[in-house]
Design a protein around this motif. Structure first.
Motif, PDB file in Angstrom:
ATOM      1  N   ILE A 139      24.292  34.786  44.764  1.00  0.00           N
ATOM      2  CA  ILE A 139      24.088  36.188  45.113  1.00  0.00           C
ATOM      3  C   ILE A 139      25.417  36.930  45.045  1.00  0.00           C
ATOM      4  O   ILE A 139      26.436  36.440  45.537  1.00  0.00           O
ATOM      5  CB  ILE A 139      23.479  36.309  46.523  1.00  0.00           C
ATOM      6  CG1 ILE A 139      22.094  35.656  46.532  1.00  0.00           C
ATOM      7  CG2 ILE A 139      23.384  37.760  46.962  1.00  0.00           C
ATOM      8  CD1 ILE A 139      21.456  35.579  47.897  1.00  0.00           C
ATOM      9  N   ILE A 145      34.186  45.020  39.447  1.00  0.00           N
ATOM     10  CA  ILE A 145      34.482  45.431  38.075  1.00  0.00           C
ATOM     11  C   ILE A 145      33.171  45.553  37.306  1.00  0.00           C
ATOM     12  O   ILE A 145      32.315  44.681  37.404  1.00  0.00           O
ATOM     13  CB  ILE A 145      35.415  44.422  37.364  1.00  0.00           C
ATOM     14  CG1 ILE A 145      36.747  44.308  38.110  1.00  0.00           C
ATOM     15  CG2 ILE A 145      35.665  44.844  35.908  1.00  0.00           C
ATOM     16  CD1 ILE A 145      37.712  43.283  37.506  1.00  0.00           C
TER      17      ILE A 145
ATOM     18  N   PHE B  70      30.995  33.373  30.943  1.00  0.00           N
ATOM     19  CA  PHE B  70      31.004  33.574  32.379  1.00  0.00           C
ATOM     20  C   PHE B  70      31.956  32.551  32.977  1.00  0.00           C
ATOM     21  O   PHE B  70      31.985  31.394  32.552  1.00  0.00           O
ATOM     22  CB  PHE B  70      29.609  33.396  32.962  1.00  0.00           C
ATOM     23  CG  PHE B  70      28.631  34.411  32.463  1.00  0.00           C
ATOM     24  CD1 PHE B  70      28.491  35.629  33.111  1.00  0.00           C
ATOM     25  CD2 PHE B  70      27.859  34.166  31.335  1.00  0.00           C
ATOM     26  CE1 PHE B  70      27.594  36.586  32.646  1.00  0.00           C
ATOM     27  CE2 PHE B  70      26.957  35.123  30.869  1.00  0.00           C
ATOM     28  CZ  PHE B  70      26.840  36.330  31.526  1.00  0.00           C
ATOM     29  N   ILE B  85      41.368  40.173  42.539  1.00  0.00           N
ATOM     30  CA  ILE B  85      40.607  41.236  41.858  1.00  0.00           C
ATOM     31  C   ILE B  85      41.565  42.218  41.179  1.00  0.00           C
ATOM     32  O   ILE B  85      41.346  42.640  40.043  1.00  0.00           O
ATOM     33  CB  ILE B  85      39.728  41.992  42.875  1.00  0.00           C
ATOM     34  CG1 ILE B  85      38.563  41.124  43.310  1.00  0.00           C
ATOM     35  CG2 ILE B  85      39.202  43.286  42.269  1.00  0.00           C
ATOM     36  CD1 ILE B  85      37.557  40.826  42.226  1.00  0.00           C
ATOM     37  N   LEU B  88      42.644  40.725  38.063  1.00  0.00           N
ATOM     38  CA  LEU B  88      41.553  40.679  37.074  1.00  0.00           C
ATOM     39  C   LEU B  88      41.313  42.045  36.438  1.00  0.00           C
ATOM     40  O   LEU B  88      40.970  42.142  35.264  1.00  0.00           O
ATOM     41  CB  LEU B  88      40.266  40.174  37.740  1.00  0.00           C
ATOM     42  CG  LEU B  88      40.252  38.691  38.108  1.00  0.00           C
ATOM     43  CD1 LEU B  88      39.024  38.358  38.944  1.00  0.00           C
ATOM     44  CD2 LEU B  88      40.270  37.816  36.849  1.00  0.00           C
ATOM     45  N   LYS B  89      41.514  43.080  37.234  1.00  0.00           N
ATOM     46  CA  LYS B  89      41.312  44.434  36.698  1.00  0.00           C
ATOM     47  C   LYS B  89      42.278  44.729  35.562  1.00  0.00           C
ATOM     48  O   LYS B  89      42.005  45.562  34.705  1.00  0.00           O
ATOM     49  CB  LYS B  89      41.477  45.473  37.816  1.00  0.00           C
ATOM     50  CG  LYS B  89      40.246  45.612  38.672  1.00  0.00           C
ATOM     51  CD  LYS B  89      40.360  46.756  39.677  1.00  0.00           C
ATOM     52  CE  LYS B  89      39.075  46.897  40.476  1.00  0.00           C
ATOM     53  NZ  LYS B  89      39.243  47.621  41.744  1.00  0.00           N
ATOM     54  N   VAL B  94      37.943  41.197  30.972  1.00  0.00           N
ATOM     55  CA  VAL B  94      37.051  41.005  32.119  1.00  0.00           C
ATOM     56  C   VAL B  94      36.208  42.259  32.298  1.00  0.00           C
ATOM     57  O   VAL B  94      36.720  43.309  32.657  1.00  0.00           O
ATOM     58  CB  VAL B  94      37.862  40.733  33.404  1.00  0.00           C
ATOM     59  CG1 VAL B  94      36.932  40.632  34.619  1.00  0.00           C
ATOM     60  CG2 VAL B  94      38.689  39.468  33.251  1.00  0.00           C
ATOM     61  N   VAL B  95      34.919  42.153  32.016  1.00  0.00           N
ATOM     62  CA  VAL B  95      34.070  43.351  32.067  1.00  0.00           C
ATOM     63  C   VAL B  95      33.199  43.419  33.324  1.00  0.00           C
ATOM     64  O   VAL B  95      32.645  44.461  33.633  1.00  0.00           O
ATOM     65  CB  VAL B  95      33.178  43.460  30.806  1.00  0.00           C
ATOM     66  CG1 VAL B  95      34.030  43.684  29.565  1.00  0.00           C
ATOM     67  CG2 VAL B  95      32.297  42.240  30.640  1.00  0.00           C
ATOM     68  N   GLU B  96      33.083  42.304  34.032  1.00  0.00           N
ATOM     69  CA  GLU B  96      32.332  42.299  35.278  1.00  0.00           C
ATOM     70  C   GLU B  96      32.982  41.326  36.234  1.00  0.00           C
ATOM     71  O   GLU B  96      33.467  40.282  35.813  1.00  0.00           O
ATOM     72  CB  GLU B  96      30.874  41.838  35.054  1.00  0.00           C
ATOM     73  CG  GLU B  96      29.867  42.953  34.953  1.00  0.00           C
ATOM     74  CD  GLU B  96      28.452  42.392  34.826  1.00  0.00           C
ATOM     75  OE1 GLU B  96      27.916  41.870  35.814  1.00  0.00           O
ATOM     76  OE2 GLU B  96      27.895  42.489  33.719  1.00  0.00           O
ATOM     77  N   SER B  97      32.949  41.663  37.501  1.00  0.00           N
ATOM     78  CA  SER B  97      33.456  40.729  38.501  1.00  0.00           C
ATOM     79  C   SER B  97      32.645  40.855  39.779  1.00  0.00           C
ATOM     80  O   SER B  97      32.411  41.953  40.271  1.00  0.00           O
ATOM     81  CB  SER B  97      34.926  41.022  38.781  1.00  0.00           C
ATOM     82  OG  SER B  97      35.329  40.293  39.915  1.00  0.00           O
ATOM     83  N   HIS B  98      32.243  39.705  40.295  1.00  0.00           N
ATOM     84  CA  HIS B  98      31.412  39.668  41.495  1.00  0.00           C
ATOM     85  C   HIS B  98      32.011  38.714  42.521  1.00  0.00           C
ATOM     86  O   HIS B  98      32.628  37.710  42.171  1.00  0.00           O
ATOM     87  CB  HIS B  98      30.001  39.169  41.159  1.00  0.00           C
ATOM     88  CG  HIS B  98      29.280  40.024  40.171  1.00  0.00           C
ATOM     89  ND1 HIS B  98      28.373  40.973  40.542  1.00  0.00           N
ATOM     90  CD2 HIS B  98      29.354  40.091  38.815  1.00  0.00           C
ATOM     91  CE1 HIS B  98      27.902  41.582  39.461  1.00  0.00           C
ATOM     92  NE2 HIS B  98      28.476  41.059  38.402  1.00  0.00           N
ATOM     93  N   TYR B  99      31.780  39.055  43.763  1.00  0.00           N
ATOM     94  CA  TYR B  99      32.062  38.131  44.848  1.00  0.00           C
ATOM     95  C   TYR B  99      30.737  37.462  45.171  1.00  0.00           C
ATOM     96  O   TYR B  99      29.777  38.140  45.544  1.00  0.00           O
ATOM     97  CB  TYR B  99      32.590  38.896  46.055  1.00  0.00           C
ATOM     98  CG  TYR B  99      33.110  38.003  47.154  1.00  0.00           C
ATOM     99  CD1 TYR B  99      34.384  37.441  47.073  1.00  0.00           C
ATOM    100  CD2 TYR B  99      32.336  37.730  48.273  1.00  0.00           C
ATOM    101  CE1 TYR B  99      34.870  36.629  48.075  1.00  0.00           C
ATOM    102  CE2 TYR B  99      32.815  36.910  49.290  1.00  0.00           C
ATOM    103  CZ  TYR B  99      34.090  36.365  49.179  1.00  0.00           C
ATOM    104  OH  TYR B  99      34.564  35.553  50.172  1.00  0.00           O
ATOM    105  N   THR B 100      30.662  36.147  45.000  1.00  0.00           N
ATOM    106  CA  THR B 100      29.352  35.508  45.108  1.00  0.00           C
ATOM    107  C   THR B 100      29.276  34.443  46.193  1.00  0.00           C
ATOM    108  O   THR B 100      30.273  33.818  46.552  1.00  0.00           O
ATOM    109  CB  THR B 100      28.964  34.805  43.789  1.00  0.00           C
ATOM    110  OG1 THR B 100      30.019  33.920  43.403  1.00  0.00           O
ATOM    111  CG2 THR B 100      28.697  35.797  42.692  1.00  0.00           C
ATOM    112  N   PHE B 107      33.069  35.465  40.447  1.00  0.00           N
ATOM    113  CA  PHE B 107      32.314  35.151  39.248  1.00  0.00           C
ATOM    114  C   PHE B 107      32.489  36.313  38.276  1.00  0.00           C
ATOM    115  O   PHE B 107      32.208  37.454  38.619  1.00  0.00           O
ATOM    116  CB  PHE B 107      30.846  34.957  39.612  1.00  0.00           C
ATOM    117  CG  PHE B 107      30.018  34.502  38.466  1.00  0.00           C
ATOM    118  CD1 PHE B 107      30.194  33.229  37.929  1.00  0.00           C
ATOM    119  CD2 PHE B 107      29.078  35.334  37.901  1.00  0.00           C
ATOM    120  CE1 PHE B 107      29.428  32.798  36.862  1.00  0.00           C
ATOM    121  CE2 PHE B 107      28.310  34.905  36.830  1.00  0.00           C
ATOM    122  CZ  PHE B 107      28.493  33.635  36.306  1.00  0.00           C
ATOM    123  N   LYS B 109      32.463  38.016  34.128  1.00  0.00           N
ATOM    124  CA  LYS B 109      31.954  37.996  32.759  1.00  0.00           C
ATOM    125  C   LYS B 109      33.088  38.478  31.864  1.00  0.00           C
ATOM    126  O   LYS B 109      33.719  39.498  32.160  1.00  0.00           O
ATOM    127  CB  LYS B 109      30.754  38.940  32.653  1.00  0.00           C
ATOM    128  CG  LYS B 109      30.155  39.045  31.251  1.00  0.00           C
ATOM    129  CD  LYS B 109      28.929  39.955  31.284  1.00  0.00           C
ATOM    130  CE  LYS B 109      28.335  40.163  29.911  1.00  0.00           C
ATOM    131  NZ  LYS B 109      27.122  41.023  29.984  1.00  0.00           N
TER     132      LYS B 109
END
Lengths: 151, 151
Positions: A139, A145, B70, B85, B88-89, B94-100, B107, B109
């Motif tokens: 999740i 980003i 990924f 983060i 990573l920016k 790096v086009v997507e970044s999530h805290y999962t 995580f 992409k």
DNA sequence: TTTGAAATGCCACCGGC
DNA sequence: GCCGGTGGCATTTCAAA
């Protein structure tokens, strides 16, 4: 991939990535060439397929989709890939699907309204797809980003 | 979340999701009401924040970005999240970044031109970020679904 | 590739229903 | 919520350089 892009193209693209409905003439005034020239550059970029189109962006949260999750799917056999994808396409919450190397065969991104819906989606919709052996769910608690590749 | 949307709103939205530059008047003719009415509905949808904007979509492949991957990132401690983060920016791939939840903390992409670039990105850019303990990479061999949530 | 000009079409705002 | 009307812009195409 012979697509060459100069500074003016970059400005055009970047303005339209921010807002796809930006009037061409306002870009023209910004870069100091005529609207017709911008127009022709845009056509060239479309023909080159660099520009794949333009989209209205919705905010899923306003529709109540507050939960983003990633699900890795183990398939019983690689041969079930095509039919599994077909089933996934019928689940509107599935917004991305990849065939990946590594642990899983299929890797998807889903949006849900809440954790109950997520559970229902996993147990009722995804786990019951023929060929799906097992899933692993992650999740997203926070997305920092979200962007396109830069020109 | 009190946003109510009728059939006409759906048509407007769906036409503009296909092509954000569709003239309002052509939508008006399609649904059989005036341009002014479409315009008013759009303003309402913008005020409601359902419409988050519009974007020109680029095709990364035309720029040479043919590899999607990924990457799950293990952090040494959760407290390094913010600084990681930030780093990573600064990596455009790096086009997507999530805290999962689950295995990893972060995580992402990423898009790369080829496997050499991917390796370089992983070993040189990502693994060297302070706090990054280990990564797991999944390469997308095929993307079959890529869409927005439906209204 | 660019430009200006011209024709066409669109947008955004009214007042009114 | 919708309409028609309107003035001001924007888009698109063209010949020319």
């Amino acid at each position: 991939m012979g697509v060459k892009i100069d500074g003016i193209d970059k400005i055009i693209i970047n303005r339209l990535i921010e807002d796809a409905r930006t009037p061409i003439l306002s870009i023209a005034r910004e870069v100091g060439i005529s609207g017709a020239a911008i127009h022709q550059r845009l056509r060239k970029l479309e023909v080159s397929k660099l520009i794949a189109g333009s989209q209205l962006m919705l905010d899923p949260k306003v529709l109540g989709y507050t939960t983003t999750a990633f699900v890795g799917i183990f398939l019983e056999s690689a041969s079930m890939y095509a039919s599994a994808i077909k089933r996934l396409k019928n689940i509107p919450e599935v917004v991305e699907s990849h065939y990946t190397t590594g642990n899983w065969a299929i890797f998807i991104k889903i949006l849900c309204k809440n954790n109950t819906d997520l559970m229902h989606l996993l147990n009722h919709d995804i786990q019951r797809i023929k060929g799906v052996a097992r899933t692993e769910t992650f999740i997203s608690l926070d997305q920092q980003i979200n962007r396109q590749i830069k020109v």
